[in-house]
Design a protein around this motif. Structure first.
Motif, PDB file in Angstrom:
ATOM      1  N   VAL A  64       0.857  -1.184   0.000  1.00  0.00           N
ATOM      2  CA  VAL A  64       0.000   0.000   0.000  1.00  0.00           C
ATOM      3  C   VAL A  64       0.891   1.231   0.000  1.00  0.00           C
ATOM      4  O   VAL A  64       1.762   1.374   0.854  1.00  0.00           O
ATOM      5  CB  VAL A  64      -0.926   0.015   1.233  1.00  0.00           C
ATOM      6  N   HIS A  65       0.683   2.123  -0.977  1.00  0.00           N
ATOM      7  CA  HIS A  65       1.531   3.323  -1.001  1.00  0.00           C
ATOM      8  C   HIS A  65       0.822   4.488  -0.314  1.00  0.00           C
ATOM      9  O   HIS A  65      -0.403   4.558  -0.224  1.00  0.00           O
ATOM     10  CB  HIS A  65       1.972   3.687  -2.417  1.00  0.00           C
ATOM     11  N   LYS A  66       1.621   5.418   0.178  1.00  0.00           N
ATOM     12  CA  LYS A  66       1.117   6.479   1.048  1.00  0.00           C
ATOM     13  C   LYS A  66       0.410   7.592   0.294  1.00  0.00           C
ATOM     14  O   LYS A  66      -0.492   8.230   0.819  1.00  0.00           O
ATOM     15  CB  LYS A  66       2.276   7.081   1.853  1.00  0.00           C
ATOM     16  N   ASN A  67       0.822   7.872  -0.929  1.00  0.00           N
ATOM     17  CA  ASN A  67       0.337   9.064  -1.636  1.00  0.00           C
ATOM     18  C   ASN A  67      -0.762   8.738  -2.638  1.00  0.00           C
ATOM     19  O   ASN A  67      -0.765   9.226  -3.754  1.00  0.00           O
ATOM     20  CB  ASN A  67       1.507   9.748  -2.353  1.00  0.00           C
ATOM     21  N   ALA A  68      -1.713   7.903  -2.220  1.00  0.00           N
ATOM     22  CA  ALA A  68      -2.811   7.541  -3.121  1.00  0.00           C
ATOM     23  C   ALA A  68      -3.855   8.644  -3.135  1.00  0.00           C
ATOM     24  O   ALA A  68      -4.497   8.923  -2.136  1.00  0.00           O
ATOM     25  CB  ALA A  68      -3.443   6.233  -2.670  1.00  0.00           C
ATOM     26  N   LYS A  69      -4.016   9.330  -4.266  1.00  0.00           N
ATOM     27  CA  LYS A  69      -5.023  10.379  -4.384  1.00  0.00           C
ATOM     28  C   LYS A  69      -6.410   9.785  -4.607  1.00  0.00           C
ATOM     29  O   LYS A  69      -7.408  10.327  -4.168  1.00  0.00           O
ATOM     30  CB  LYS A  69      -4.654  11.320  -5.538  1.00  0.00           C
ATOM     31  N   LYS A  70      -6.440   8.649  -5.316  1.00  0.00           N
ATOM     32  CA  LYS A  70      -7.702   7.948  -5.539  1.00  0.00           C
ATOM     33  C   LYS A  70      -7.538   6.523  -5.022  1.00  0.00           C
ATOM     34  O   LYS A  70      -6.513   5.899  -5.218  1.00  0.00           O
ATOM     35  CB  LYS A  70      -8.065   7.924  -7.031  1.00  0.00           C
ATOM     36  N   THR A 131       3.535  -1.866   5.310  1.00  0.00           N
ATOM     37  CA  THR A 131       2.797  -0.792   4.629  1.00  0.00           C
ATOM     38  C   THR A 131       1.304  -0.905   4.918  1.00  0.00           C
ATOM     39  O   THR A 131       0.606   0.107   4.995  1.00  0.00           O
ATOM     40  CB  THR A 131       3.031  -0.835   3.108  1.00  0.00           C
ATOM     41  N   TYR A 132       0.809  -2.132   5.079  1.00  0.00           N
ATOM     42  CA  TYR A 132      -0.600  -2.323   5.466  1.00  0.00           C
ATOM     43  C   TYR A 132      -0.820  -1.852   6.898  1.00  0.00           C
ATOM     44  O   TYR A 132      -1.868  -1.307   7.227  1.00  0.00           O
ATOM     45  CB  TYR A 132      -0.988  -3.797   5.349  1.00  0.00           C
ATOM     46  N   ASN A 133       0.184  -2.088   7.746  1.00  0.00           N
ATOM     47  CA  ASN A 133       0.075  -1.633   9.132  1.00  0.00           C
ATOM     48  C   ASN A 133      -0.007  -0.115   9.201  1.00  0.00           C
ATOM     49  O   ASN A 133      -0.852   0.448   9.918  1.00  0.00           O
ATOM     50  CB  ASN A 133       1.277  -2.136   9.929  1.00  0.00           C
ATOM     51  N   ASP A 134       0.867   0.572   8.459  1.00  0.00           N
ATOM     52  CA  ASP A 134       0.835   2.040   8.433  1.00  0.00           C
ATOM     53  C   ASP A 134      -0.501   2.540   7.893  1.00  0.00           C
ATOM     54  O   ASP A 134      -1.060   3.521   8.397  1.00  0.00           O
ATOM     55  CB  ASP A 134       1.977   2.576   7.564  1.00  0.00           C
ATOM     56  N   SER A 135      -1.012   1.858   6.884  1.00  0.00           N
ATOM     57  CA  SER A 135      -2.277   2.268   6.267  1.00  0.00           C
ATOM     58  C   SER A 135      -3.442   2.106   7.231  1.00  0.00           C
ATOM     59  O   SER A 135      -4.290   3.003   7.348  1.00  0.00           O
ATOM     60  CB  SER A 135      -2.524   1.449   4.999  1.00  0.00           C
ATOM     61  N   ILE A 136      -3.513   0.981   7.942  1.00  0.00           N
ATOM     62  CA  ILE A 136      -4.659   0.733   8.825  1.00  0.00           C
ATOM     63  C   ILE A 136      -4.611   1.653  10.044  1.00  0.00           C
ATOM     64  O   ILE A 136      -5.656   2.069  10.561  1.00  0.00           O
ATOM     65  CB  ILE A 136      -4.723  -0.755   9.251  1.00  0.00           C
ATOM     66  N   ILE A 137      -3.408   1.996  10.512  1.00  0.00           N
ATOM     67  CA  ILE A 137      -3.306   2.951  11.626  1.00  0.00           C
ATOM     68  C   ILE A 137      -3.836   4.314  11.195  1.00  0.00           C
ATOM     69  O   ILE A 137      -4.574   4.982  11.932  1.00  0.00           O
ATOM     70  CB  ILE A 137      -1.837   3.067  12.109  1.00  0.00           C
ATOM     71  N   ALA A 138      -3.486   4.743   9.976  1.00  0.00           N
ATOM     72  CA  ALA A 138      -4.007   6.009   9.454  1.00  0.00           C
ATOM     73  C   ALA A 138      -5.527   5.949   9.301  1.00  0.00           C
ATOM     74  O   ALA A 138      -6.231   6.925   9.591  1.00  0.00           O
ATOM     75  CB  ALA A 138      -3.354   6.323   8.105  1.00  0.00           C
ATOM     76  N   THR A 139      -6.038   4.810   8.881  1.00  0.00           N
ATOM     77  CA  THR A 139      -7.488   4.645   8.739  1.00  0.00           C
ATOM     78  C   THR A 139      -8.189   4.720  10.089  1.00  0.00           C
ATOM     79  O   THR A 139      -9.257   5.341  10.213  1.00  0.00           O
ATOM     80  CB  THR A 139      -7.806   3.292   8.065  1.00  0.00           C
TER      81      THR A 139
END
Length: 297
Positions: A64-70, A131-139
């Motif tokens: 999962v990348h951090k700078n996803a605009k869509k 990267t999934y861990n960083d994404s789910i924490i942000a979510t």
């Protein structure tokens, strides 16, 4: 194309960044790679998978990348990396630069800590899962924010759209995690690598649990938003109903005396107007106390 080769005593790692088909074919011929798997490595929307053929393991994982605009589809949400490996060689293929590969090189390969291809594969998979861990924490942080916004006086429809966007993103990540499980289970660690492999499995279990919980929380939040919207609609309808209860009898009386028939007996009375106004006031008070008793006010 950028080619980076790391030569270790027991294996070789060839990292290919954004290669062309002809260049990939050259590497495939040198390393005896399967053509169809090679074609999969060029497909941008390919989901995670694992295969093995001719003593060479092949898998695709997505980070999962951090700078996803869509975040409407998997390609916008994540980047893919394809890996061919056996005991002697690792070939990694990716379209965009992935910083964690350089980190693995600096922390584990250059100091000589990653002495086998399996240990490198475990580090790659762990970094991808991170990267999934960083994404789910942000979510989770966004979920808390929107939950607070939901209880403001006037939550906008934008809140609902954002909640739905988070739900779709989490669903896509969950789908990719489920497919990545096969890749993780395919790894065969040695005795020295079992500790790091267990860390990898523990992280995977943690992430799947977190994603399931977040999806449940997002569903509850969506249902709560709908319930609050229905409640506000009911309050508006209640207010309009109360106004209509007050004005219906008054409008009826005003309608009767607005007909202006010549021989209406009440029209000739000296105290007719004050009596009617007093009657309207009395009716209004009676309605008010009746609504109070019913606890509508």
């Amino acid at each position: 194309m950028s080619v980076k080769t790391l030569q270790q005593p027991s294996y070789q790692w060839i990292d290919l960044l954004n290669p062309e088909k002809e260049e990939l074919q050259t590497i495939a011929n040198q390393c005896n790679l399967n053509y169809y798997n090679l074609a999969d490595s060029l497909e941008p929307n390919h989901l995670p998978k694992f295969e093995t053929e001719n003593d060479i393991n092949f898998f695709i994982v997505r980070m999962v990348h951090k700078n996803a605009k869509k975040e409407s589809n998997i390609e916008n949400l994540s980047n893919k990396i394809a890996i061919f490996y056996n005991d002697k060689i690792i070939v990694s293929i990716h379209r965009v630069k992935m910083d964690f590969l350089s980190t693995i090189e600096e922390k584990y390969i250059n100091p000589g800590k990653a002495t086998t291809t399996t240990s490198v594969i475990i580090k790659i998979l762990y970094s991808v899962l991170q990267t999934y861990n960083d994404s789910i924490i942000a979510t989770i942080n966004k979920l808390d924010f929107f939950e607070n916004r939901l209880f403001t006086k006037h939550p906008s429809s934008l809140v609902l759209q954002n909640i739905y966007s988070l739900k779709r993103k989490t669903n896509l990540c969950t789908k990719m995690l489920i497919l990545t499980e096969e890749v993780i289970k395919s790894v065969k660690p040695s005795k020295q690598e079992k500790a790091s492999y267990q860390d990898l499995k523990d992280l995977y279990v943690k992430l799947t649990t977190l994603h399931e919980q977040v999806i449940e929380d997002l569903n509850n939040l969506l249902n709560l938003y709908i319930s609050l919207s229905s409640q506000k609609t009911n309050e508006i309808m209640k207010t309009l109903t109360i106004f209509s209860i007050f004005f219906m009898p008054l409008t009826f009386i005003a309608g009767i005396y607005g007909m202006n028939f010549k021989y209406m007996p009440e029209l000739g009375q000296k105290w007719g107007y004050p009596i009617i106004m007093l009657s309207m006031l009395l009716i209004t008070l009676l309605i008010y106390f009746w609504l109070k008793k019913k606890k509508w006010l």
